[in-house]
Design a protein around this motif. Structure first.
Motif, PDB file in Angstrom:
ATOM      1  N   SER A 122       0.821  -1.209   0.000  1.00 23.77           N
ATOM      2  CA  SER A 122       0.000   0.000   0.000  1.00 23.77           C
ATOM      3  C   SER A 122       0.853   1.255   0.000  1.00 23.77           C
ATOM      4  CB  SER A 122      -0.926  -0.007   1.221  1.00 23.77           C
ATOM      5  OG  SER A 122      -0.161  -0.024   2.414  1.00 23.77           O
ATOM      6  N   ARG A 125       2.142   1.627  -3.473  1.00 26.20           N
ATOM      7  CA  ARG A 125       1.097   2.122  -4.359  1.00 26.20           C
ATOM      8  C   ARG A 125       0.895   3.616  -4.174  1.00 26.20           C
ATOM      9  NH1 ARG A 125      -2.918   0.054  -2.103  1.00 26.20           N
ATOM     10  NH2 ARG A 125      -2.357  -2.089  -2.665  1.00 26.20           N
ATOM     11  N   LYS A 126       0.930   4.074  -2.929  1.00 25.37           N
ATOM     12  CA  LYS A 126       0.742   5.501  -2.675  1.00 25.37           C
ATOM     13  C   LYS A 126       1.883   6.322  -3.249  1.00 25.37           C
ATOM     14  CE  LYS A 126      -0.697   8.597   1.023  1.00 25.37           C
ATOM     15  NZ  LYS A 126      -1.034   8.702   2.459  1.00 25.37           N
ATOM     16  N   GLU A 129       1.360   6.594  -6.921  1.00 24.99           N
ATOM     17  CA  GLU A 129       0.349   7.594  -7.258  1.00 24.99           C
ATOM     18  C   GLU A 129       0.924   9.004  -7.169  1.00 24.99           C
ATOM     19  OE1 GLU A 129      -2.949   6.997  -4.736  1.00 24.99           O
ATOM     20  OE2 GLU A 129      -3.605   5.110  -5.685  1.00 24.99           O
ATOM     21  N   ILE A 130       1.733   9.239  -6.138  1.00 29.25           N
ATOM     22  CA  ILE A 130       2.343  10.572  -6.009  1.00 29.25           C
ATOM     23  C   ILE A 130       3.289  10.844  -7.180  1.00 29.25           C
ATOM     24  CG2 ILE A 130       3.885  11.971  -4.587  1.00 29.25           C
ATOM     25  CD1 ILE A 130       2.728  10.591  -2.148  1.00 29.25           C
ATOM     26  N   ALA A 133       1.241  11.562 -10.198  1.00 26.27           N
ATOM     27  CA  ALA A 133       0.684  12.917 -10.114  1.00 26.27           C
ATOM     28  C   ALA A 133       1.749  13.975 -10.385  1.00 26.27           C
ATOM     29  CB  ALA A 133       0.054  13.135  -8.740  1.00 26.27           C
ATOM     30  N   GLU A 197      -5.963  15.161  -5.295  1.00 26.36           N
ATOM     31  CA  GLU A 197      -6.165  13.981  -4.470  1.00 26.36           C
ATOM     32  C   GLU A 197      -5.535  12.742  -5.095  1.00 26.36           C
ATOM     33  OE1 GLU A 197      -7.429  13.959  -1.550  1.00 26.36           O
ATOM     34  OE2 GLU A 197      -8.282  15.974  -1.417  1.00 26.36           O
ATOM     35  N   THR A 198      -5.795  12.537  -6.384  1.00 27.50           N
ATOM     36  CA  THR A 198      -5.265  11.392  -7.113  1.00 27.50           C
ATOM     37  C   THR A 198      -4.782  11.860  -8.476  1.00 27.50           C
ATOM     38  OG1 THR A 198      -7.441  10.829  -8.033  1.00 27.50           O
ATOM     39  CG2 THR A 198      -6.850   9.820  -5.928  1.00 27.50           C
ATOM     40  N   ALA A 199      -4.255  10.913  -9.237  1.00 25.78           N
ATOM     41  CA  ALA A 199      -3.790  11.250 -10.591  1.00 25.78           C
ATOM     42  C   ALA A 199      -4.955  11.586 -11.513  1.00 25.78           C
ATOM     43  CB  ALA A 199      -2.987  10.084 -11.166  1.00 25.78           C
ATOM     44  N   GLU A 200      -6.180  11.198 -11.144  1.00 26.52           N
ATOM     45  CA  GLU A 200      -7.352  11.491 -11.981  1.00 26.52           C
ATOM     46  C   GLU A 200      -8.114  12.719 -11.491  1.00 26.52           C
ATOM     47  OE1 GLU A 200      -6.698   8.486 -10.684  1.00 26.52           O
ATOM     48  OE2 GLU A 200      -5.905   7.580 -12.529  1.00 26.52           O
ATOM     49  N   ASP A 201      -7.582  13.454 -10.552  1.00 28.20           N
ATOM     50  CA  ASP A 201      -8.262  14.634 -10.013  1.00 28.20           C
ATOM     51  C   ASP A 201      -8.071  15.802 -10.971  1.00 28.20           C
ATOM     52  OD1 ASP A 201      -9.491  16.539  -8.507  1.00 28.20           O
ATOM     53  OD2 ASP A 201      -8.121  16.446  -6.802  1.00 28.20           O
ATOM     54  N   ASP A 239      -2.368  13.432   5.044  1.00 35.97           N
ATOM     55  CA  ASP A 239      -3.673  12.780   5.138  1.00 35.97           C
ATOM     56  C   ASP A 239      -3.816  11.982   6.434  1.00 35.97           C
ATOM     57  OD1 ASP A 239      -4.269  13.835   2.713  1.00 35.97           O
ATOM     58  OD2 ASP A 239      -3.861  12.024   1.557  1.00 35.97           O
TER      59      ASP A 239
END
Length: 338
Positions: A122, A125-126, A129-130, A133, A197-201, A239
Motif C-alpha cells: 500500500s 502504491r501511494k 500515485e504521487i 501525479a 487527491e489522485t492522478a485522476e483529479d 492525510d
C-alpha cells in the motif's frame, strides 16, 4: 515473510494452562519427616529410656506441658517445610510467567513485522500515485509554458498600421506581468494548496495550473511541495494527521502579526511520532531545516495577504488543506506558536 510461522511467534500459553505436575512427597517433605522421626526418637530416649521408676506421678498440667513440648517442634518443622514448598512453587510459577511473557513479546514483534510487510504494497502504491501525479503536473506545466511561448506577442501600433498612436503616457513601462494579471480567486488558491487527491483529479490539477500562473501562489506551492516530499521520506503524510482545527479569528490574529499563546491553537498537531520525527530531522538535516523555514516564511506572507479579502469560511477551508497541516506541524516544531 515466514517469521510469523516460527516457534517464537506463538506465545507459550500451554505453560500457563497446564502447569507441570509436582510430586506430592518431595525432598522437602522427606527432610521434614526425617527430622520429625529423629525428634520422636529423642523424646522416647529422654522420657522413656531415661526415666526413673521412683518418679512421682505427674499431674494433668505436667502431662499437657510434655505433650506440647513434644508436638510443638514437629509442628514447627512441618510449617517450615510447607513454607519452603510454597517458595519453590512461587519460583517455578515466576519462571513460567517470564517464559510466557518472552513468548508473547516475540509474537508481538513477529506480528508487527508481518503487518509491516503487508503494509509495504500500500505504501508503494501511494508513492506510485504521487509519482504519477508529479509527472502529470510536470507535463501540465510544460504545456502551460509552451502555450505561453506560442502565444502571439501583440505588436506596438504604428502609423503605418492604423494612424497616429495616442495615450502613450498610459503605458507603464517595466510593469511586471503579475501586476497586470487578475488576482487568483480564493477558492482556486485553497484547492491548489490542498494539491490533487489522485492522478485522476482533474479539478485539482486545473486549480494547481491556475495557481502556478500566480507568482506569489506558485512560490508557496513550490515551497509546500518541497517540504511535503521531504516529510514523506520519513513516512509522514498530511492525510494521516488529524489536527485540532483553530477558529478563523485565530488565523486572522496570526496573519496580523500576533504571536505567542494567543495563537497557540494553530499548533493543533497531536501526533507524537510525526512531531518527534520532524523535530529530529529539523535538528539533524540542514537541507530540511532550510526548506521548512522557507516554507514557513512563504506561507506567512501568503496568509497575511489572503486574510484581508477572505471570509471566515475561506479561512476555515484553508486550515483544512494539506499545506496548512504542514504549516501547523512545522510551525509547532519550529516554535512559531510559542
Amino acid at each position: 515473510m515466514t517469521r510469523s510461522s516460527s516457534p517464537a511467534a506463538t506465545p507459550p500459553t500451554s505453560a500457563l494452562d497446564t502447569p507441570p505436575e509436582r510430586p506430592v512427597f518431595g525432598l522437602i517433605e522427606a527432610a521434614a519427616l526425617g527430622l520429625s522421626a529423629m525428634w520422636f526418637l529423642a523424646v522416647v530416649a529422654i522420657f522413656v529410656l531415661g526415666g526413673t521408676p521412683d518418679a512421682p506421678a505427674a499431674g494433668w498440667p505436667d502431662i499437657l506441658l510434655r505433650i506440647v513440648a513434644v508436638i510443638l517442634p514437629v509442628l514447627l518443622i512441618w510449617v517450615g517445610a510447607i513454607a519452603l514448598r510454597s517458595a519453590q512453587v512461587m519460583r517455578d510459577e515466576s519462571q513460567r510467567l517470564h517464559a510466557a511473557i518472552d513468548g508473547m513479546r516475540n509474537a508481538y514483534i513477529a506480528h508487527a513485522q508481518q503487518a509491516a510487510s503487508v503494509a509495504e504494497p500500500s505504501v508503494t502504491r501511494k508513492l506510485d500515485e504521487i509519482a504519477a501525479a508529479t509527472r502529470k503536473t510536470e507535463t501540465a506545466l510544460a504545456t502551460f509554458h509552451t502555450s505561453r511561448r506560442d502565444r502571439p506577442i501583440p505588436g506596438i501600433p504604428t502609423a503605418a498600421a492604423g494612424g497616429e498612436v495616442t495615450d502613450q503616457g498610459l503605458l507603464a513601462l517595466g510593469t511586471p506581468a503579475e501586476d497586470l494579471a487578475a488576482p487568483l480567486p480564493s477558492g482556486q488558491l485553497i484547492r491548489a494548496l490542498n494539491f490533487p487527491e489522485t492522478a485522476e483529479d482533474e479539478e485539482g490539477f486545473a486549480a494547481l495550473r491556475l495557481a502556478l500562473q500566480d507568482r506569489k501562489a506558485a512560490q508557496v506551492i513550490q515551497a509546500a511541495q518541497d517540504v511535503l516530499t521531504l516529510l514523506s521520506q520519513d513516512g509522514i503524510y498530511m492525510d494521516d494527521l488529524r489536527p485540532d482545527m483553530a477558529r478563523p479569528e485565530i488565523w486572522r490574529q496570526f496573519a496580523q502579526g500576533t504571536r505567542g499563546r494567543a495563537v497557540a491553537a494553530l499548533g493543533g498537531i497531536r501526533d507524537r511520532s510525526s512531531l518527534a520525527l520532524t523535530s529530529a530531522r529539523m535538528k539533524q538535516d540542514p537541507i530540511f531545516r532550510d526548506a521548512a523555514h522557507h516554507f514557513l516564511r512563504r506561507f506567512d506572507q501568503m496568509l497575511a495577504e489572503f486574510e484581508e479579502e477572505a471570509s471566515d469560511t475561506d479561512i476555515s477551508s484553508l486550515g483544512e488543506t494539506r499545506t496548512a497541516r504542514a504549516f501547523m506541524l512545522l510551525g509547532r516544531v519550529a516554535g512559531t506558536f510559542d
